[in-house]
Design an enzyme around this catalytic site. Structure first.
Site, PDB file in Angstrom:
ATOM      1  CG  ASN A 185      -2.413  -0.675   0.826  1.00 21.52           C
ATOM      2  OD1 ASN A 185      -2.776  -0.605  -0.205  1.00 21.52           O
ATOM      3  ND2 ASN A 185      -2.772  -1.035   1.916  1.00 21.52           N
ATOM      4  CD  GLU A 221      -3.168  -6.973   6.215  1.00 22.29           C
ATOM      5  OE1 GLU A 221      -2.344  -6.688   7.157  1.00 22.29           O
ATOM      6  OE2 GLU A 221      -4.229  -6.085   6.241  1.00 22.29           O
TER       7      GLU A 221
END
Length: 318
Positions: A185, A221
């Site tokens: 990210n 995640e």
């Protein structure tokens, strides 16, 4: 013709619903051909044995194994037999390894030769149930990945646990974490992170294309895969294939200390449910194994299965 026993027997055997007749003690006196066919196709009792069985005992055995539908069925039938209610109906799941199925059981009394009997029918309502579930499914799906969310995961884990307990089958659970997803990210942006999660979820969804497999987004995640009627050997093969597919995606994660592409750590646990264990124990063990995999360097699978004395035995480290 309408009064002949042969004529009525042919009529009953032509009906698609599964029909059985029991006496006041629960002993099965008659079953039609649809009942026999379903029993044969699902490896139940052989044709000649049905009329020797007590249907209430079958319900009680299922109830003792933790099947709430078995408990409800037995209680409802007894109320009809005792005259507390005029009839009884119950909708219940009856999934196989190949498909999801639902039935409605209906019980009603009749009198013959001054003796009381009770007709039990099982009607397949799978088509209607699937249509209803398609609507309800929307609230069970994760908005980003289009696989099941945590709420659905909790429901399916308990459902599969009860089924495996009833059928005395193994259940395996894999908890999956994408390694160093924060670095992905930070390096490529949240849109790239979202796209990564979508790709991973779709690979997992394809691998769980079975009525007894359930995949879900477990956390940010993290993902989970429930595998009913699957021992640790077969479950490991599924996890190996999943990690291989993740590697083949080759999603860049240049700042990861593990690999320059996205990888995953997996905790895989297997158990044969008993009255002394529960689904929470299985989930906790898979979580613990995942933590161990991350502590040992990530991009690996930690595996264990529960022994009959409820001890966890680590059988492999990969």
């Amino acid at each position: 013709m309408e009064e002949s026993a042969e004529f009525m027997h042919l009529v009953l055997n032509s009906i698609e619903e599964h029909i059985a007749v029991i006496d006041v003690s629960g002993v099965i006196c008659f079953v039609n051909q649809s009942w026999l066919n379903f029993g044969d196709e699902n490896q139940c009792l052989s044709n000649q044995n049905w009329t020797e069985m007590n249907y209430l005992n079958i319900c009680d055995q299922a109830s003792s194994a933790g099947d709430d539908f078995g408990h409800q069925a037995g209680a409802g039938i007894r109320k009809v037999i005792s005259g507390q209610i005029n009839s009884y109906s119950l909708e219940y799941p009856c999934h196989s390894d190949e498909e999801h199925r639902w039935f409605i059981m209906h019980v009603s009394p009749f009198e013959f030769n001054k003796a009381n009997y009770f007709v039990i029918t099982h009607q397949d309502v799978t088509e209607r149930k699937l249509a209803e579930l398609a609507v309800k499914e929307l609230v069970r799906l994760d908005g980003l990945t289009d696989i099941y969310n945590r709420r659905a995961f909790d429901e399916f884990l308990q459902q599969e646990w009860v089924l495996c307990l009833t059928l005395q089958q193994p259940i395996s659970l894999a908890v999956i974490d994408l390694d160093h997803f924060k670095q992905l990210n930070d390096s490529y942006g949240h849109l790239a992170g979202d796209d990564c999660l979508k790709q991973i979820a779709q690979r997992l969804k394809k691998l769980s294309d079975s009525p007894r497999f359930w995949c879900a987004r477990y956390g940010g995640e993290e993902f989970a895969l429930i595998m009913g009627n699957t021992d640790v050997v077969a479950a490991k093969q599924v996890c190996d294939e999943f990690t291989e597919q993740i590697h083949r995606l080759n999603i860049p994660n240049i700042d990861s200390p593990v690999k320059p592409y996205i990888t995953a750590s997996i905790g895989l646990a297997e158990v044969r449910p008993t009255d002394q264990s529960n689904a929470v124990n299985l989930l906790n063990q898979a979580d613990t194994l995942l933590y161990t995999a991350k502590e040992k360097g990530r991009n690996r699978i930690e595996i264990s299965c529960q022994t009959p004395d409820l001890e966890w035995n680590q059988v492999s480290v990969i």
